[in-house]
Structure formats: C-alpha cells, structure tokens
Write a protein that holds these residues in place. Structure first.
Motif, PDB file in Angstrom:
ATOM      1  N   PRO A   1     -26.633 -24.466  18.275  1.00 22.14           N
ATOM      2  CA  PRO A   1     -25.727 -24.648  17.087  1.00 22.14           C
ATOM      3  C   PRO A   1     -24.420 -25.340  17.372  1.00 22.14           C
ATOM      4  N   GLU A   2     -23.734 -25.963  16.450  1.00 19.59           N
ATOM      5  CA  GLU A   2     -22.621 -26.727  16.703  1.00 19.59           C
ATOM      6  C   GLU A   2     -21.159 -25.981  16.867  1.00 19.59           C
ATOM      7  N   GLN A   3     -21.285 -25.101  17.955  1.00 18.39           N
ATOM      8  CA  GLN A   3     -20.189 -24.191  17.850  1.00 18.39           C
ATOM      9  C   GLN A   3     -19.551 -24.491  19.497  1.00 18.39           C
TER      10      GLN A   3
ATOM     11  N   GLY B   1     -34.320 -26.010  18.007  1.00 19.63           N
ATOM     12  CA  GLY B   1     -34.487 -25.977  16.537  1.00 19.63           C
ATOM     13  C   GLY B   1     -34.690 -27.146  16.013  1.00 19.63           C
ATOM     14  N   THR B   2     -34.042 -27.637  14.730  1.00 18.41           N
ATOM     15  CA  THR B   2     -34.361 -29.135  14.460  1.00 18.41           C
ATOM     16  C   THR B   2     -34.301 -30.214  15.474  1.00 18.41           C
ATOM     17  N   MET B   3     -33.227 -30.074  16.299  1.00 14.34           N
ATOM     18  CA  MET B   3     -33.000 -31.449  17.305  1.00 14.34           C
ATOM     19  C   MET B   3     -33.754 -30.948  18.385  1.00 14.34           C
ATOM     20  N   GLY B   4     -33.798 -29.794  18.956  1.00 12.72           N
ATOM     21  CA  GLY B   4     -34.147 -29.674  20.269  1.00 12.72           C
ATOM     22  C   GLY B   4     -35.665 -29.887  20.108  1.00 12.72           C
TER      23      GLY B   4
ATOM     24  N   THR C   1     -24.056 -32.379  21.277  1.00  9.20           N
ATOM     25  CA  THR C   1     -23.234 -32.161  19.836  1.00  9.20           C
ATOM     26  C   THR C   1     -22.988 -33.436  19.053  1.00  9.20           C
ATOM     27  N   THR C   2     -22.815 -33.216  17.834  1.00  4.88           N
ATOM     28  CA  THR C   2     -22.342 -34.265  17.109  1.00  4.88           C
ATOM     29  C   THR C   2     -20.904 -34.623  16.622  1.00  4.88           C
ATOM     30  N   ALA C   3     -20.127 -33.605  16.810  1.00  8.97           N
ATOM     31  CA  ALA C   3     -18.555 -33.928  16.663  1.00  8.97           C
ATOM     32  C   ALA C   3     -17.858 -32.933  17.555  1.00  8.97           C
TER      33      ALA C   3
ATOM     34  N   LEU D   1     -19.966 -21.271  22.086  1.00  5.93           N
ATOM     35  CA  LEU D   1     -21.370 -21.110  22.400  1.00  5.93           C
ATOM     36  C   LEU D   1     -21.561 -22.342  23.596  1.00  5.93           C
ATOM     37  N   LYS D   2     -21.380 -23.493  23.118  1.00  5.03           N
ATOM     38  CA  LYS D   2     -21.921 -24.551  24.095  1.00  5.03           C
ATOM     39  C   LYS D   2     -21.025 -24.374  25.446  1.00  5.03           C
ATOM     40  N   ARG D   3     -19.792 -24.021  25.604  1.00  2.00           N
ATOM     41  CA  ARG D   3     -19.019 -24.121  26.896  1.00  2.00           C
ATOM     42  C   ARG D   3     -19.459 -22.842  27.590  1.00  2.00           C
TER      43      ARG D   3
ATOM     44  N   ILE E   1     -36.248 -23.786  26.273  1.00  3.05           N
ATOM     45  CA  ILE E   1     -35.528 -22.526  26.226  1.00  3.05           C
ATOM     46  C   ILE E   1     -34.869 -21.995  25.081  1.00  3.05           C
ATOM     47  N   GLU E   2     -35.248 -20.896  24.560  1.00 10.90           N
ATOM     48  CA  GLU E   2     -34.842 -20.523  23.463  1.00 10.90           C
ATOM     49  C   GLU E   2     -33.828 -19.280  23.599  1.00 10.90           C
ATOM     50  N   ALA E   3     -33.360 -18.636  22.604  1.00 12.81           N
ATOM     51  CA  ALA E   3     -32.248 -17.604  22.804  1.00 12.81           C
ATOM     52  C   ALA E   3     -33.058 -16.232  23.018  1.00 12.81           C
TER      53      ALA E   3
HETATM   54  N1  LIG Z   1     -29.534 -31.598  12.534  1.00 10.40           N
HETATM   55  C1  LIG Z   1     -29.135 -32.677  13.012  1.00 10.40           C
HETATM   56  O1  LIG Z   1     -29.255 -33.815  11.823  1.00 10.40           O
HETATM   57  C2  LIG Z   1     -28.238 -33.207  13.857  1.00 10.40           C
HETATM   58  C3  LIG Z   1     -28.319 -34.593  14.516  1.00 10.40           C
HETATM   59  C4  LIG Z   1     -27.685 -34.780  15.703  1.00 10.40           C
HETATM   60  C5  LIG Z   1     -27.356 -33.995  16.486  1.00 10.40           C
HETATM   61  N2  LIG Z   1     -27.097 -32.714  15.818  1.00 10.40           N
HETATM   62  C6  LIG Z   1     -26.704 -31.694  16.833  1.00 10.40           C
HETATM   63  O2  LIG Z   1     -27.932 -30.963  17.622  1.00 10.40           O
HETATM   64  C7  LIG Z   1     -27.459 -29.832  18.024  1.00 10.40           C
HETATM   65  C8  LIG Z   1     -28.580 -28.744  17.491  1.00 10.40           C
HETATM   66  O3  LIG Z   1     -28.572 -28.706  15.991  1.00 10.40           O
HETATM   67  P1  LIG Z   1     -29.947 -28.492  15.312  1.00 10.40           P
HETATM   68  O4  LIG Z   1     -29.702 -29.061  13.999  1.00 10.40           O
HETATM   69  O5  LIG Z   1     -31.097 -28.809  15.945  1.00 10.40           O
HETATM   70  O6  LIG Z   1     -29.492 -26.764  15.097  1.00 10.40           O
HETATM   71  P2  LIG Z   1     -30.719 -25.663  14.699  1.00 10.40           P
HETATM   72  O7  LIG Z   1     -29.828 -24.617  14.191  1.00 10.40           O
HETATM   73  O8  LIG Z   1     -31.603 -26.189  13.975  1.00 10.40           O
HETATM   74  O9  LIG Z   1     -31.205 -25.109  16.083  1.00 10.40           O
HETATM   75  C9  LIG Z   1     -30.323 -24.592  17.039  1.00 10.40           C
HETATM   76  C10 LIG Z   1     -31.262 -23.769  17.831  1.00 10.40           C
HETATM   77  O10 LIG Z   1     -30.727 -23.179  19.260  1.00 10.40           O
HETATM   78  C11 LIG Z   1     -31.206 -21.927  19.415  1.00 10.40           C
HETATM   79  N3  LIG Z   1     -30.165 -21.144  19.948  1.00 10.40           N
HETATM   80  C12 LIG Z   1     -28.846 -20.525  19.711  1.00 10.40           C
HETATM   81  N4  LIG Z   1     -28.409 -19.989  20.570  1.00 10.40           N
HETATM   82  C13 LIG Z   1     -28.965 -20.365  21.733  1.00 10.40           C
HETATM   83  C14 LIG Z   1     -28.756 -19.960  23.009  1.00 10.40           C
HETATM   84  N5  LIG Z   1     -27.745 -19.304  23.537  1.00 10.40           N
HETATM   85  N6  LIG Z   1     -29.859 -20.276  23.903  1.00 10.40           N
HETATM   86  C15 LIG Z   1     -30.911 -21.021  23.459  1.00 10.40           C
HETATM   87  N7  LIG Z   1     -31.037 -21.343  22.317  1.00 10.40           N
HETATM   88  C16 LIG Z   1     -30.225 -20.991  21.322  1.00 10.40           C
HETATM   89  C17 LIG Z   1     -31.217 -21.576  17.886  1.00 10.40           C
HETATM   90  O11 LIG Z   1     -32.309 -20.243  17.812  1.00 10.40           O
HETATM   91  C18 LIG Z   1     -31.932 -22.534  17.261  1.00 10.40           C
HETATM   92  O12 LIG Z   1     -33.476 -22.707  17.564  1.00 10.40           O
HETATM   93  C19 LIG Z   1     -25.925 -29.392  17.325  1.00 10.40           C
HETATM   94  O13 LIG Z   1     -25.111 -29.696  18.174  1.00 10.40           O
HETATM   95  C20 LIG Z   1     -25.835 -30.467  16.282  1.00 10.40           C
HETATM   96  O14 LIG Z   1     -24.755 -30.953  15.922  1.00 10.40           O
HETATM   97  C21 LIG Z   1     -27.785 -32.036  14.670  1.00 10.40           C
END
Ligand SMILES: NC(=O)c1ccc[n+]([C@@H]2O[C@H](COP(=O)([O-])OP(=O)(O)OC[C@H]3O[C@@H](n4cnc5c(N)ncnc54)[C@H](O)[C@@H]3O)[C@@H](O)[C@H]2O)c1
Length: 591
Positions: A93-95, A14-17, A120-122, A98-100, A34-36
């Motif tokens: 995503p920040e859950q 997503g945004t970060m990955g 993770t952020t928090a 899911l992460k565990r 790797i995506e879902a």
């Molecule tokens: N957005 C920010 O500003 C920011 C900054 C620093 C850290 N973070 C942290 O980075 C992490 C990702 O955040 P984001 O903003 O990129 O989220 P996002 O929602 O933009 O991206 C998450 C991606 O993960 C994919 N995904 C979901 N479940 C999955 C799985 N089981 N296997 C593979 N892929 C899966 C989703 O399809 C999505 O593309 C979070 O922990 C967030 O707290 C975010």
C-alpha cells in the motif's frame, strides 16, 4: 543480450502486485511472491489462480500456458525469499513509512547487486531509495491497472539511479510486452502529472456549478475523443486516491492548480469515494457497479418552452460555416448560406456539395439524401436576405470587431424574435450580444471541427440570454442530431478550458527536460487511452491557435499556472506552427 532479471520477487500481491507477478511469469521468469502473512499469501495465491483461470475462459491464454505460468510462481510470507531474486518489485500500500521500512529490510536481505523497484504512484522514489545503502540500484516501476491490458510502464530514475539499472528495467518491461517510458522522480511522473491536474480542474469546474457532471464528461468525450469524462474517471480511480495524488503533487510543485479542489475533500469526508462506495460525482446502482442511476434524471429541470425554428441562416463561407450549413440541411432545415459576395457563397456551397458527395461514397448518405440536402441550401451574397429566418448562426472570422459589426448588421435586418448565435471559440458571447439592441436573443453555439462529424455543441448562455432562447438551441441541437452541453460565457467554455491547460502542462514538462516528446505522447496514449498525445494534438491544432487560446484563458483567470509555456511562444515566434508549416513539436518532413 541476456534477458534481464531472470528471477523476480514481487512484494505485496494486491491489485497491482498480483498483476505484475502474472505478467513476469508469462514472460517465462521465475516469480517469488511475498505477502505480509500466511493468510494473505493464501488469499493472494487464490486470486492469482482465479485471475489466470479467467484469462483462460476469455481465451487470452491456454490452459497449458496457465499451468506453466502458475508453476513459475511461488507465494509465501517470508521476506527472506527475496534474496534469491535479481529484481524485487514492491507493490504494498501507498504509505511512505511502510515502503521505507520494507526497502531497508530488503537492502539487508538481498545481495548487493539486486535491483529494488517501487510501484509507488505518488511517493518520492528518492526518499524510498534513501532507506537503503544502494540508492543507485533503486528505481520506480510504475505499472498501470489492470496490468494485463495496460501496456505502459513508467521507469522512474532518481538522481542516484545508475543509467544501466534504468536501461535493464526498461528492457525487462519490454520483455513483459510493455512499452516503457523514462521519467524522473516527480510526483505523478508523466501520466498522472498531466492527468490529475486536468481532473482537478474538472472537479473545480463542477464545484463552481459552471456545468453539470454529465455535461462536463460528455464535452470531453465528444469534444476530444477521450474514452471517459474526467468526473466519471475520478469516480473510477477513487476520489480519495485522486486527492492523495494531488496532495503529493501540490507538495512538490506548489502550483495552485494541483491543490485538490475542495469538493474532493468534501466527498472524501462524506465517504463518497466513487464507484467503490457506490457514490462520488455520480450515484451508482451498487458499490462497485459502473452503472449510474442519476443520469436519467439529469437535465429534466423545468424549462420554459423554446421558440419555433423552421429555417436557418448561416453567415460565413469558411470551414465551420460550410460544415454547420451541412448539418442543418441534412436535418431538413432550409439554409441560407450568406457570404460577402456571390462567388464566395457559391464556392462554399460547392464545398458543401463535395462533402455530401464524400458521405455518399462512404455509404453514410444515399444519393437521394444528398440531393435533398443540397436543394435546401441557398447561397446568398448579402445579409439582408436573412431578414425572415428564425435562427442565424454566425461563423465568420475569429475577430471581435468583425463579429460585433456583423451582429450590429444582423440586429438591423433580422426579424424580431429570431435567435442570433455565434460559433466563437474564444471571444466573449456577451460582446457579440451587446452589439445588438436585443442581447436576450443572442447565444453561443460552439460547434467543433469538422462540424458534420463532431457531435458536440457547447451551448453558451450569457447573463442576458433569455431562457427560451437557451431551450430553443438545446432542442435544435437534438433535432440536428448533435449533443448539446450547457455552460456559461467564460473563456474556453468547457472543452478548451480543460484541454489547453493540460497541453500547456505537457509543453512545460518538455521545456523542463522532464521527458521527451515521444515519451509524453506515448505515455498519454497508453496510460490514458487518449487518441493522440499532447504534442501530436498541438501540431494538428496549430501552435499559434493553441497559444491564443492559452493567452485568453490566462487573461480570464489570471492563474499563474495557466501562463503559456515560453517554449510554445518561442516555437510560434520561430514560425513553427505545427503540421500546417511542416514543423511544430515534430518535424513533419514533407514527402
Ligand atoms: N491500484 C492502482 O490502480 C495502482 C496503479 C499503479 C500503481 N499503484 C501503486 O501500486 C502499489 C500497490 O497498490 P495496490 O492497488 O496493488 O494495493 P493493494 O492494497 O491492492 O495491495 C497491497 C498488497 O500489499 C500487501 N502488503 C501490505 N503490507 C505488506 C508487507 N509488509 N509485505 C508484503 N505485502 C504487504 C497487502 O496484503 C496487499 O495484498 C501502491 O504503491 C499503489 O500506489 C496502484
């Protein structure tokens, strides 16, 4: 040394990955994305292609570099592909659950030596690590958004992370052109740990109607040089995200200053999440837009007309008095600069002349403008000379007894209807007002140092200040090209009440050995775009001055979290006051 982690898997694009995947490929590494699902993988690849095309269009990379970079990235939806990586970075995503689950699966799939990192952020890195059988090879890698421009990476070690793993991760971050700082596993790490408490206080300040959102934001931008005001930043981050981070921080710290301000919950419940929904603390032209629509209507509430100000008296002969006299003179106001004794007054004028001269040599002022301004300033040695002025600004010593005595004197001398202003930064304006028989004419005008350069003035009305006095001072600020913000008469006004608790939190972080002076300063500069880190700023402001302000804030609000950090008290007691004594948080060895 061999480059750490030649092959990297990024889970969640997503945004970060997506940003992390591109940064890793840019460093020449093979990247397994790797995506879902197959669908989300296809969309992620399209996003990466688009983002890198944009980078070519912006001339950040060449078309060849883009092609080489894309050739290094593969995107799929089978987690098993992570088995080929030396380092897996999770950005889903920040859950927590899911992460565990993901880490448990990665632990089964990947060879024992593979390092697993969470983005993770928090959430607790330790709890995520505990889902694996290799917690010593698990850590946090906290990148900042947008990854391609933000240089900071927080490398988060749990109590179980092997030191070598953290060192390799730091070396990897450096190899990506980033600046790693070391952090322990605590909600918010360094940057958010310090940032969100401050954002929360700003939200609470707005909620209590102490000042408007525009004034709070302008105060922090102009008073501290921050790139953005706190409420605009909350809208950018997302009010829901901010609330989640604060909840996580509060859960760990039990510090009331981390308990999300009720207004955050109200905005979330109403779906007003900030820019992304088109409304949060501000209203935007459209969802996703950065342009506000309500800024233009702010401050137009009906005001009574102000009083006329033709000439000004300034009391004092120090830095602030001289700077304030310069501000008025440059704007064309005749100024009487009143000091205790002609010699002091003359010296103050000489300093003012020196300052104008520097402006001329820097090309900011013409010689004619300098002469005109200087001709408007008359140094006088007694306050009785101020009898006929329309406004007096007091900038004498920061001592309530001294100020009250001065106000009592001015009360006897200055003509009725004149506005009497104090520049105090930490004393109650009302205590100056009650030293006179005309408290309705007394107001605070808190200038910032150096007054000629700093545009901000906090205009502090007491419960007794007449509305037309407030209008007079607001109009006058505009006439002398300052940016006024309005607030009530409580400790710290806007800027210091938001700034010093943050500085105190940084000292506490240091005192708890959570991070070093350099790491905290670097983190705040790179993570938030602040002009100075908290310890640089404390050393400049002076540790004694900072301690006094923190004590005043604690005394006013009695909030346990505002109590000055013992480390600050110890340094002050030891005479380490910052730059002025050569030593504070850093040793400023005099060359
Ligand atoms: N957005 C920010 O500003 C920011 C900054 C620093 C850290 N973070 C942290 O980075 C992490 C990702 O955040 P984001 O903003 O990129 O989220 P996002 O929602 O933009 O991206 C998450 C991606 O993960 C994919 N995904 C979901 N479940 C999955 C799985 N089981 N296997 C593979 N892929 C899966 C989703 O399809 C999505 O593309 C979070 O922990 C967030 O707290 C975010």
């Amino acid at each position: 040394m061999e480059r750490p982690f030649p092959t990297v898997a990024v889970v969640g694009l997503g945004t970060m990955g997506a940003g992390v995947a591109v940064a890793a490929a840019k460093s020449g590494r093979r990247v397994i994305g790797i995506e879902a699902t197959a669908d989300s993988a296809a969309r992620a690849l399209a996003r990466i292609e688009e983002a890198t095309a944009h980078a070519v269009a912006r001339a950040r990379i060449t078309a060849e570099e883009r092609a080489a970079l894309l050739a290094l990235i593969s995107v799929g939806h089978a987690l098993e592909a992570a088995a080929a990586a030396d380092l897996v970075i999770e950005e889903v995503p920040e859950q927590l659950e899911l992460k565990r689950e993901l880490f448990a699966a990665l632990d089964r799939i990947c060879p024992a030596e593979t390092v697993l990192a969470t983005g993770t952020t928090a959430l607790s890195v330790t709890r995520i690590a505990a889902a694996t059988t290799r917690p010593e090879r698990v850590l946090g890698l906290h990148f900042f958004n947008p990854v391609h421009t933000m240089k900071l990476v927080e490398v988060v070690r749990t109590v179980l992370t092997a030191p070598q793993v953290a060192e390799d991760a730091a070396a990897f971050s450096r190899d990506l052109g980033k600046e790693p700082v070391a952090a322990g596993d605590r909600a918010g790490f360094v940057v958010n740990g310090l940032l969100f408490a401050y954002l929360n206080q700003a939200a609470a300040m707005y909620e209590s109607r102490y000042a408007t959102q525009e004034d709070i934001d302008a105060a922090m931008r102009l008073g501290c040089g921050l790139p953005m005001g706190p409420l605009a930043l909350l809208d950018l981050i997302g009010v829901d995200t901010a609330r989640t981070v604060l909840e996580a921080m509060y859960e760990q710290s039990r510090d009331r200053l981390h308990a999300p301000a009720p207004i955050l919950g109200q905005l979330v419940a109403a779906g007003l999440l900030g820019r992304k929904t088109g409304r949060g603390f501000y209203t935007y032209e459209a969802p996703g837009s950065s342009r506000t629509v309500d800024a233009a209507t702010a401050g137009t509430a009906a005001r009574v007309p102000g009083r006329e100000v033709r000439d000004v008296g300034v009391c004092g002969s120090g830095t602030m008095a001289t700077g304030i006299a310069e501000v008025f003179a440059k704007a064309g106001y005749p100024v009487l600069l009143a000091a205790r004794g002609q010699e002091k007054a003359d010296r103050a004028k000489a300093r003012l002349a020196g300052s104008l001269e520097r402006s001329v040599s820097r090309g900011r002022l013409t010689a004619d403008q300098r002469d005109a301004a200087l001709a408007l300033v008359t140094p006088v040695d007694r306050y009785t000379e101020l009898a006929g002025v329309d406004l007096v600004v007091e900038a004498v010593a920061e001592d309530l007894a001294v100020k009250r005595e001065l106000f009592a004197t001015l009360d006897k001398i200055v003509k009725p209807g004149a506005v009497l202003a104090t520049t105090t930064s930490s004393l109650p304006v009302i205590s100056c007002a009650t030293a006179t028989s005309r408290p309705q004419d007394v107001i605070g005008m808190h200038f910032f140092n150096p007054a000629p350069a700093m545009r901000l003035v906090e205009v502090v009305s007491t419960v007794l200040t007449a509305p037309d006095v407030t209008t007079t001072v607001l109009e006058l600020c505009a006439a002398v090209r300052k940016h006024p913000v309005e607030c009530g008469d409580r400790a710290g006004f806007i800027v210091n009440a938001l700034l010093f608790p943050y500085l105190n939190d940084a000292v506490r972080m240091l005192q708890e050995h959570y991070a070093t002076v350099d790491d905290i300063d670097t983190a705040m500069k790179l993570g938030c775009g602040y002009p100075m880190g908290p310890f640089e700023l404390l050393d400049v402001v002076g540790l004694d001055v900072s301690l006094t302000i923190e004590q005043v804030l604690h005394q006013e609000f009695r909030e346990p979290g505002l109590a000055a950090a013992p480390l600050l008290e110890h340094l002050v007691a030891a005479g380490c006051l910052g730059r002025k004594t050569g030593r504070g948080f850093r040793d400023h060895a005099r060359r």
